[in-house]
Design an enzyme around this catalytic site. Structure first.
Site, PDB file in Angstrom:
ATOM      1  N   HIS A   1       6.841  -9.901   0.975  1.00  0.00           N
ATOM      2  CA  HIS A   1       6.011 -10.394   2.080  1.00  0.00           C
ATOM      3  C   HIS A   1       6.390 -11.817   2.515  1.00  0.00           C
ATOM      4  O   HIS A   1       6.584 -12.086   3.688  1.00  0.00           O
ATOM      5  CB  HIS A   1       4.532 -10.398   1.705  1.00  0.00           C
ATOM      6  CG  HIS A   1       4.023  -9.077   1.189  1.00  0.00           C
ATOM      7  ND1 HIS A   1       4.493  -7.879   1.640  1.00  0.00           N
ATOM      8  CD2 HIS A   1       3.074  -8.777   0.263  1.00  0.00           C
ATOM      9  CE1 HIS A   1       3.846  -6.891   1.026  1.00  0.00           C
ATOM     10  NE2 HIS A   1       2.994  -7.408   0.181  1.00  0.00           N
TER      11      HIS A   1
ATOM     12  N   LYS B   1       7.139  -0.766  -2.031  1.00  0.00           N
ATOM     13  CA  LYS B   1       7.607  -1.732  -2.996  1.00  0.00           C
ATOM     14  C   LYS B   1       6.900  -1.528  -4.340  1.00  0.00           C
ATOM     15  O   LYS B   1       5.845  -0.917  -4.340  1.00  0.00           O
ATOM     16  CB  LYS B   1       7.390  -3.153  -2.494  1.00  0.00           C
ATOM     17  CG  LYS B   1       5.925  -3.429  -2.102  1.00  0.00           C
ATOM     18  CD  LYS B   1       5.715  -4.846  -1.749  1.00  0.00           C
ATOM     19  CE  LYS B   1       5.258  -5.636  -2.938  1.00  0.00           C
ATOM     20  NZ  LYS B   1       3.864  -5.438  -3.321  1.00  0.00           N
TER      21      LYS B   1
ATOM     22  N   LYS C   1       1.351  -5.919  10.145  1.00  0.00           N
ATOM     23  CA  LYS C   1       0.152  -6.675  10.552  1.00  0.00           C
ATOM     24  C   LYS C   1       0.344  -7.237  11.951  1.00  0.00           C
ATOM     25  O   LYS C   1       1.399  -7.768  12.286  1.00  0.00           O
ATOM     26  CB  LYS C   1      -0.120  -7.812   9.546  1.00  0.00           C
ATOM     27  CG  LYS C   1      -0.610  -7.304   8.189  1.00  0.00           C
ATOM     28  CD  LYS C   1      -1.054  -8.444   7.310  1.00  0.00           C
ATOM     29  CE  LYS C   1      -1.244  -8.000   5.868  1.00  0.00           C
ATOM     30  NZ  LYS C   1      -2.575  -7.545   5.555  1.00  0.00           N
TER      31      LYS C   1
ATOM     32  N   ARG D   1       0.325  16.548 -10.121  1.00  0.00           N
ATOM     33  CA  ARG D   1       0.181  17.322 -11.350  1.00  0.00           C
ATOM     34  C   ARG D   1      -1.300  17.638 -11.563  1.00  0.00           C
ATOM     35  O   ARG D   1      -1.932  17.134 -12.468  1.00  0.00           O
ATOM     36  CB  ARG D   1       0.710  16.453 -12.486  1.00  0.00           C
ATOM     37  CG  ARG D   1       1.048  17.192 -13.747  1.00  0.00           C
ATOM     38  CD  ARG D   1       1.575  16.235 -14.754  1.00  0.00           C
ATOM     39  NE  ARG D   1       0.773  15.014 -14.772  1.00  0.00           N
ATOM     40  CZ  ARG D   1       1.085  13.917 -15.434  1.00  0.00           C
ATOM     41  NH1 ARG D   1       2.166  13.855 -16.124  1.00  0.00           N
ATOM     42  NH2 ARG D   1       0.300  12.844 -15.411  1.00  0.00           N
TER      43      ARG D   1
ATOM     44  N   GLU E   1      -5.029 -15.053  -2.618  1.00  0.00           N
ATOM     45  CA  GLU E   1      -6.018 -13.972  -2.801  1.00  0.00           C
ATOM     46  C   GLU E   1      -7.122 -14.467  -3.719  1.00  0.00           C
ATOM     47  O   GLU E   1      -6.852 -15.241  -4.644  1.00  0.00           O
ATOM     48  CB  GLU E   1      -5.345 -12.756  -3.440  1.00  0.00           C
ATOM     49  CG  GLU E   1      -4.333 -12.098  -2.531  1.00  0.00           C
ATOM     50  CD  GLU E   1      -3.801 -10.830  -3.173  1.00  0.00           C
ATOM     51  OE1 GLU E   1      -4.315  -9.761  -2.852  1.00  0.00           O
ATOM     52  OE2 GLU E   1      -2.885 -10.929  -4.018  1.00  0.00           O
TER      53      GLU E   1
HETATM   54  C1  BG6 Z   1       0.461  -5.991  -2.120  1.00  0.00           C
HETATM   55  C2  BG6 Z   1       0.504  -6.609  -3.488  1.00  0.00           C
HETATM   56  O1  BG6 Z   1       1.744  -5.808  -1.617  1.00  0.00           O
HETATM   57  O2  BG6 Z   1      -0.280  -6.837  -1.243  1.00  0.00           O
HETATM   58  C3  BG6 Z   1      -0.888  -6.861  -4.010  1.00  0.00           C
HETATM   59  O3  BG6 Z   1       1.190  -5.725  -4.370  1.00  0.00           O
HETATM   60  C4  BG6 Z   1      -1.706  -7.648  -3.015  1.00  0.00           C
HETATM   61  O4  BG6 Z   1      -0.845  -7.524  -5.257  1.00  0.00           O
HETATM   62  C5  BG6 Z   1      -1.625  -7.009  -1.628  1.00  0.00           C
HETATM   63  O5  BG6 Z   1      -3.052  -7.680  -3.470  1.00  0.00           O
HETATM   64  C6  BG6 Z   1      -2.321  -7.868  -0.594  1.00  0.00           C
HETATM   65  O6  BG6 Z   1      -2.314  -7.252   0.656  1.00  0.00           O
HETATM   66  P1  BG6 Z   1      -3.234  -7.779   1.813  1.00  0.00           P
HETATM   67  O7  BG6 Z   1      -2.857  -6.964   2.988  1.00  0.00           O
HETATM   68  O8  BG6 Z   1      -4.654  -7.587   1.366  1.00  0.00           O
HETATM   69  O9  BG6 Z   1      -2.926  -9.245   1.987  1.00  0.00           O
END
Ligand code: BG6
Length: 513
Positions: free
Chosen positions: A267, A175, A209, A68, A243
């Site tokens: 995941h 997702k 990965k 948009r 994280e």
């Molecule tokens: C995403 C999540 O699927 O994966 C995020 O929605 C997350 O919250 C991310 O930060 C992490 O991905 P990666 O590849 O950095 O481990």
């Protein structure tokens, strides 16, 4: 840097006997919805450029942006350019860029605008003649799932979803695949009501990965591990995705979703499935998915979810030398949110191979460091012909698949400490991608987008996997919804005390990766 060619041998998930699969995408175009979103800019656009730079896209490849915005093709090109400059993995090459940019088109419009979709249909048709895309089109919905239905219906109405003979039309969705089982079913019905099931590509980027795919090589290409990969020898499995970042900038998306829906449902359950599954008949999508589904269908929650699950929310704290805000103070956060930013869950897999072996899953934001790993921890040797003092410092053997950031595999076992006495202590043996291979790993999105264009569905979960995963998670979410607020944990720590207590009840501890 010379472009790396993807060969069939590089991809353990592709059937090496399937000689029909080309390694370079055939003529096609990709339509990207959600061009201004974070994911498009940080992952999708750079991955497309990296694929082009590696020589894996066809000469007439075309990228069509839909949004948009009152933009011309060049404005869209500038957005892609900035994204590529900032986030691409491979070096910027003017020649690659120029060739790619010739295929950029932009169609302005809202999702409820029939005319805009008709214009999109005309654009796609023109590209077929102008650039030889062969009428093959992927639709990448990098948009909130609430719009999936509307966009799919528009693609249906405008005829865009329908492939003519010898052509393909595919849809890519990101997702969250729903919020729970019921909404996932609704979503699947909408998307698969327009596109045939084998044209729907659900991205779980963990499956793209390198280290995750290597799990299959490790297990099924070797004789060493598989004979001990079972309840006779394995004590438990810990799957961690930690994280160090918070939700800054994504607060409104994340609030109400939380760590379990964001990461465990997809995941971590996929990692569990790959760790626990039986050897597939062949590395084809059909056989891989069937084995993963058998595992997901066998996952059992513990009877008491209050002692076999834990959740937390990050409070203010220190991330290295930086003072950071708590979740509730993040910009755009609703006061009093009960969304968890940490989730831990114990499950078992009810199969002969795994009976009685707990799988502990945990994920969290603002933890001590960024690390994803699968630790397979072995039982102690049934008999130790040593004095107790000689093995005081001997732990349990373990195989740790280091998914990221320090990609590789670690084997932990006991070894004699040099000297006159017998003293056995843990040592590790390491395989590191960085030192064993000269090739660098492609980004997960490169791999997955190429597979969409190649029509190779192995690494994309199908409906059944998504629904089975929600079936596992729904009772946990229901339990938490009745169980008050998540427990706060300081940013920069390893999560809430309740997660440690959950492990302590089993006489175990979380690893400190
Ligand atoms: C995403 C999540 O699927 O994966 C995020 O929605 C997350 O919250 C991310 O930060 C992490 O991905 P990666 O590849 O950095 O481990």
């Amino acid at each position: 840097m010379s472009p790396t060619r993807v060969t069939r041998e590089h991809n353990p998930l592709r059937d090496p006997r399937d000689k029909r699969l080309p390694n370079i995408a055939g003529p096609c175009a990709l339509v990207l919805f959600g061009v201004t979103g974070d994911l498009s800019r940080k992952k999708v656009m750079p991955a497309i450029y990296d694929l082009a730079n590696r020589g894996l896209l066809p000469p007439g490849f075309s990228l069509v942006g839909f949004a948009r915005r009152d933009w011309a093709d060049q404005d869209f090109g500038q957005i892609v350019h900035d994204a590529v400059r900032e986030h691409a993995r491979t070096p910027f090459r003017e020649s690659t860029w120029q060739a790619l940019a010739e295929g950029f088109r932009f169609v302005p419009g809202n999702f409820d605008d029939d005319e805009a979709f008709d214009l999109l249909a005309t654009t796609v048709e023109e590209l077929e003649h102008e650039r030889g895309t062969g009428g093959n089109v992927g639709f990448y919905l990098s948009i909130p799932p609430g719009f999936f239905g509307q966009v799919c219906r528009q693609l249906d109405r405008s005829g865009l979803a329908k492939a003519e003979d010898g052509q393909w039309r595919r849809v890519v969705i990101e997702k969250p695949f729903g919020h729970d089982l019921a909404s996932a079913r609704e979503l699947n019905a909408i998307v698969e009501g327009v596109f045939p099931a084998d044209s729907v590509f659900r991205i779980d980027h963990y499956l793209g990965k390198e280290t995750v795919q290597n799990l299959l090589a490790l297990r099924f290409a070797n004789e060493l591990f598989e004979p001990v990969w079972n309840a006779h020898h394995i004590d438990h499995v810990q799957i961690t995705m930690a994280e160090d970042i918070g939700v800054a900038g994504r607060a409104s998306y994340y609030d109400g979703i939380g760590a379990a829906r964001d990461v465990i449902q997809n995941h971590l359950l996929q990692l569990l499935a790959l760790t626990a599954m039986e050897e597939p008949v062949a590395f084809t999508a059909q056989h891989l998915r069937a084995e993963k589904e058998k595992v997901l269908a066998s996952v059992r929650l513990m009877d008491d979810l209050s002692t076999s699950s834990a959740r937390g929310q990050y409070a203010p704290g220190w991330q290295g030398s930086d003072k950071v805000k708590g979740f509730l103070e993040e910009d755009g956060m609703k006061p009093g949110s009960r969304t968890e930013t940490y989730a831990a869950l114990k499950v078992e897999v009810d199969t002969r191979r795994w009976a009685g072996v707990p799988f502990y899953l945990r994920t969290g934001k603002r933890l001590a460091k960024r690390v994803t790993e699968i630790a397979v921890v072995f039982k102690k040797a049934p008999h130790l012909p040593f004095n107790d003092t000689e093995t005081e410092e001997l732990g349990q053997n373990a195989i740790v698949i280091r998914v990221q950031p320090d990609e590789g595999v670690t084997l932990r076992f006991g070894s004699k400490v040099p000297g006159a006495q017998m003293e056995v202590r843990d040592v590790t043996m390491d395989f590191a991608y960085g030192s064993s291979f000269t090739e660098t790993s492609p980004e997960a999105y490169e791999r997955l987008i190429l597979d969409v264009l190649l029509g190779a569905p192995s690494m994309f979960p199908r409906t059944q996997e998504v629904e089975l995963s929600w079936q596992i998670l729904d009772p946990v979410e229901e339990h938490w919804a009745k169980d008050g607020a998540p427990q706060p944990y300081p940013s920069g720590s390893w999560g809430p005390a309740s997660a440690d207590e959950m492990m302590a009840l089993d006489g175990r501890e979380w690893r400190m990766p």
